[in-house]
Design an enzyme around this catalytic site. Structure first.
Site, PDB file in Angstrom:
ATOM      1  N   ASP A   1       2.792 -23.777  66.749  1.00 49.99           N
ATOM      2  CA  ASP A   1       2.503 -25.597  66.612  1.00 49.99           C
ATOM      3  C   ASP A   1       3.047 -26.486  67.717  1.00 49.99           C
ATOM      4  OD1 ASP A   1       5.585 -25.499  66.389  1.00 49.99           O
ATOM      5  OD2 ASP A   1       5.716 -26.883  65.344  1.00 49.99           O
ATOM      6  N   GLU A   2       3.146 -26.025  68.640  1.00 48.15           N
ATOM      7  CA  GLU A   2       3.642 -26.463  70.084  1.00 48.15           C
ATOM      8  C   GLU A   2       2.902 -26.257  71.352  1.00 48.15           C
ATOM      9  OE1 GLU A   2       7.465 -26.133  71.847  1.00 48.15           O
ATOM     10  OE2 GLU A   2       7.264 -23.709  70.884  1.00 48.15           O
TER      11      GLU A   2
ATOM     12  N   ASP B   1       5.019 -31.103  69.898  1.00 45.29           N
ATOM     13  CA  ASP B   1       5.257 -29.723  68.460  1.00 45.29           C
ATOM     14  C   ASP B   1       5.342 -30.699  66.509  1.00 45.29           C
ATOM     15  OD1 ASP B   1       8.154 -27.852  68.450  1.00 45.29           O
ATOM     16  OD2 ASP B   1       7.567 -28.802  67.138  1.00 45.29           O
TER      17      ASP B   1
HETATM   18  P1  TTP Z   1       9.191 -25.127  64.904  1.00 45.67           P
HETATM   19  O1  TTP Z   1       8.646 -26.479  65.794  1.00 45.67           O
HETATM   20  O2  TTP Z   1      10.900 -24.628  65.544  1.00 45.67           O
HETATM   21  O3  TTP Z   1      10.214 -25.786  63.778  1.00 45.67           O
HETATM   22  P2  TTP Z   1       9.241 -26.235  62.289  1.00 45.67           P
HETATM   23  O4  TTP Z   1       7.642 -27.079  63.456  1.00 45.67           O
HETATM   24  O5  TTP Z   1       9.326 -26.256  61.097  1.00 45.67           O
HETATM   25  O6  TTP Z   1      10.443 -27.879  62.189  1.00 45.67           O
HETATM   26  P3  TTP Z   1      10.503 -29.389  63.398  1.00 45.67           P
HETATM   27  O7  TTP Z   1       9.891 -30.086  62.480  1.00 45.67           O
HETATM   28  O8  TTP Z   1      12.115 -28.822  63.702  1.00 45.67           O
HETATM   29  O9  TTP Z   1       9.659 -29.391  64.889  1.00 45.67           O
HETATM   30  O10 TTP Z   1       8.762 -24.148  64.351  1.00 45.67           O
HETATM   31  C1  TTP Z   1       7.658 -23.839  64.283  1.00 45.67           C
HETATM   32  C2  TTP Z   1       6.980 -22.879  63.003  1.00 45.67           C
HETATM   33  O11 TTP Z   1       7.386 -21.541  63.388  1.00 45.67           O
HETATM   34  C3  TTP Z   1       8.110 -23.481  61.533  1.00 45.67           C
HETATM   35  O12 TTP Z   1       7.638 -24.445  60.982  1.00 45.67           O
HETATM   36  C4  TTP Z   1       7.864 -21.708  60.434  1.00 45.67           C
HETATM   37  C5  TTP Z   1       7.973 -20.999  62.089  1.00 45.67           C
HETATM   38  N1  TTP Z   1       9.135 -20.718  62.256  1.00 45.67           N
HETATM   39  C6  TTP Z   1       9.430 -19.903  61.272  1.00 45.67           C
HETATM   40  O13 TTP Z   1       8.729 -19.101  61.182  1.00 45.67           O
HETATM   41  N2  TTP Z   1      10.568 -18.564  62.185  1.00 45.67           N
HETATM   42  C7  TTP Z   1      11.699 -19.268  62.640  1.00 45.67           C
HETATM   43  O14 TTP Z   1      13.133 -19.373  62.447  1.00 45.67           O
HETATM   44  C8  TTP Z   1      11.264 -21.011  63.692  1.00 45.67           C
HETATM   45  C9  TTP Z   1      12.029 -21.312  64.498  1.00 45.67           C
HETATM   46  C10 TTP Z   1      10.027 -21.183  63.232  1.00 45.67           C
HETATM   47 MG    MG Z   2       7.886 -27.618  64.902  1.00 44.13          MG
END
Ligand code: TTP
Ligand code: MG
Length: 421
Positions: free
Chosen positions: A133-134, A38
């Site tokens: 992103d994962e 992720d």
């Molecule tokens: P995530 O992997 O949940 O969050 P992140 O990568 O920003 O942070 P983390 O380090 O905790 O993994 O989500 C990936 C992307 O998806 C995030 O950068 C932005 C988008 N996203 C939204 O647009 N709305 C949301 O509610 C979430 C959870 C994510």
């Molecule tokens: Mg993330």
């Protein structure tokens, strides 16, 4: 200032995954190793990468200050103020008045995402993206090629950082659920490996909320049942939890025990169709269990035949049950292995039916469907161990013969009921 990726080391993509290289356990069985990756604060990190002025600052992506909208994500610096994804922008502003608010630049994130997954595919062909992103990677067959699972994780982290200027967090375990748990363990820029030996000392003491899919409401209900940790949940009986959460209760316990499907389904193997199903309305409402049984068999055979014709397998079986008064129920189960055989679909459907059927009520309609589809890799002779291959040969031969007969003479020409009894 824009950011340019440096020249990087090139290594050949891994074309074939050699299942014989699977990690051998002491009891001689093979174990899968699943990696979950992720990206850290993805959208915000892309922004910080492209604009050095934003680095080490509380960056909030979602919209400009004073505008309506919600936070997409924010940098870890902003998280220290309590800012979170999904929060209204005005609240983020209240919590973090010095935050730098920027609107999202979708195309940039999609481009970065494509590059990230290209890197993952250099290490294993079995990559299942689950969001922008994962993704999950089945690295079982590639461990020897790279030396160790830790080396694979380290190399991916380094390559993502060197070539894309982004960080990610990696988790490895023997199934998807614990792999995801591992990647959430030490964010950002973390790397956690769980082996089966870690289940009791490291996984079971974690708060139950850490399990993927357990939200605030479920957590509250679990707390009322004195279930606070993953271990507390794993030690409960699935039937007990079923009383409080319905069919999800069983699944919750399975999750805590790590009984999830290990299969990682490569994106290119995903079929376009979402499910294959058939249903039947009886001419007259039915009470006779044998009639229902025979119909489940027939429907399962139809579903199995269509699955095989299309070269699919599936891991979710759903049944539909409509009583004479039109009250309709569906009930589903996700199985650890992908299935395509009539017998497997039939026994799953029968089990699901007996879980929910209220005896004495006349039945008007029943249906069976299989979803969670993937290409039948058995056809390609890949990914299955020799022993599994041989186990499947006879079943496959029988299925093929029966399918040919039915194709020629119609659905009713033959019934395999005697095979099942
Ligand atoms: P995530 O992997 O949940 O969050 P992140 O990568 O920003 O942070 P983390 O380090 O905790 O993994 O989500 C990936 C992307 O998806 C995030 O950068 C932005 C988008 N996203 C939204 O647009 N709305 C949301 O509610 C979430 C959870 C994510
Ligand atoms: Mg993330």
């Amino acid at each position: 200032m824009t950011w340019h990726p440096p020249e990087t080391e090139v290594h050949r993509p891994v074309k074939r995954v050699d299942q014989k290289r699977a990690v051998k356990l002491e009891d001689g069985t093979a174990q899968k190793r699943i990696m979950h990756i992720d990206m850290d604060a993805f959208f915000a990190s892309v922004e910080q990468r492209d604009n050095p002025m934003l680095r080490n600052k509380p960056v909030i992506v979602g919209g400009e200050k004073g505008k309506r909208g919600v936070v997409s994500t924010c940098s870890y610096e902003a998280r220290e103020f309590g800012v979170k994804s999904g929060m209204p922008l005005y609240e983020a502003e209240r919590l973090c008045p010095k935050g730098i608010f920027i609107k999202a630049h979708g195309k940039k994130y999609v481009d970065a995402s494509v590059q990230v997954f290209e890197i993952f595919r250099k290490y294993t062909p079995i990559v299942e993206p689950v969001s922008i992103d994962e993704g999950y990677l089945d690295i079982t067959g590639c461990i020897k090629i790279f030396g160790s699972e830790r080396k694979i994780g380290e190399r991916i982290k380094k390559e993502v950082n060197d070539t894309l200027g982004l960080t990610c967090t990696v988790g490895i375990a023997h199934n998807r659920i614990f792999a995801k748990l591992a990647s959430g363990f030490q964010k950002p820029d973390g790397f956690t490996i769980f082996t089966k030996k870690d289940i009791k000392p490291r996984i079971y003491p974690l708060p139950v909320r850490k399990l993927y899919g357990i939200g605030e409401k479920t957590e509250e209900k679990l707390h009322k049942l004195k279930i606070f940790t993953i271990g507390d949940l794993a030690e409960r009986s699935p039937l007990e939890l079923k009383k409080y959460f319905g069919i999800n209760g069983e699944y919750l316990v399975k999750k805590a025990r790590g009984h999830s499907a290990a299969e990682v389904i490569a994106a290119e193997s995903r079929p376009d169709e979402k499910s294959v199903g058939h249903e039947n309305t009886f001419m007259q409402d039915v009470l006779d269990p044998d009639t229902i049984d025979r119909m489940y068999l027939k429907l399962s055979q139809k579903v199995g035949r269509r699955l095989r014709k299309k070269g699919f397998m599936g891991k979710i079986v759903t049944i539909k049950l409509r009583y004479s008064d039109f009250e309709t129920h569906t009930h589903r189960e996700t199985y650890p292995d992908l299935i395509k055989d009539d017998i497997d679909i039939y026994s799953a459907a029968r089990q699901l039916y007996s879980d929910i059927y209220e005896s004495g009520r006349p039945v008007r309609l029943i249906g069976v469907s299989v979803s969670g589809l993937a290409r039948d890799r058995n056809e390609e002779g890949e990914m299955f161990q020799q022993s599994d291959l041989f186990k499947n040969v006879r079943k496959n031969e029988v299925n093929t013969v029966l399918d040919n007969l039915r194709n020629k003479f119609g659905e009713n020409i033959i019934s395999r009921i005697t095979d099942y009894k």
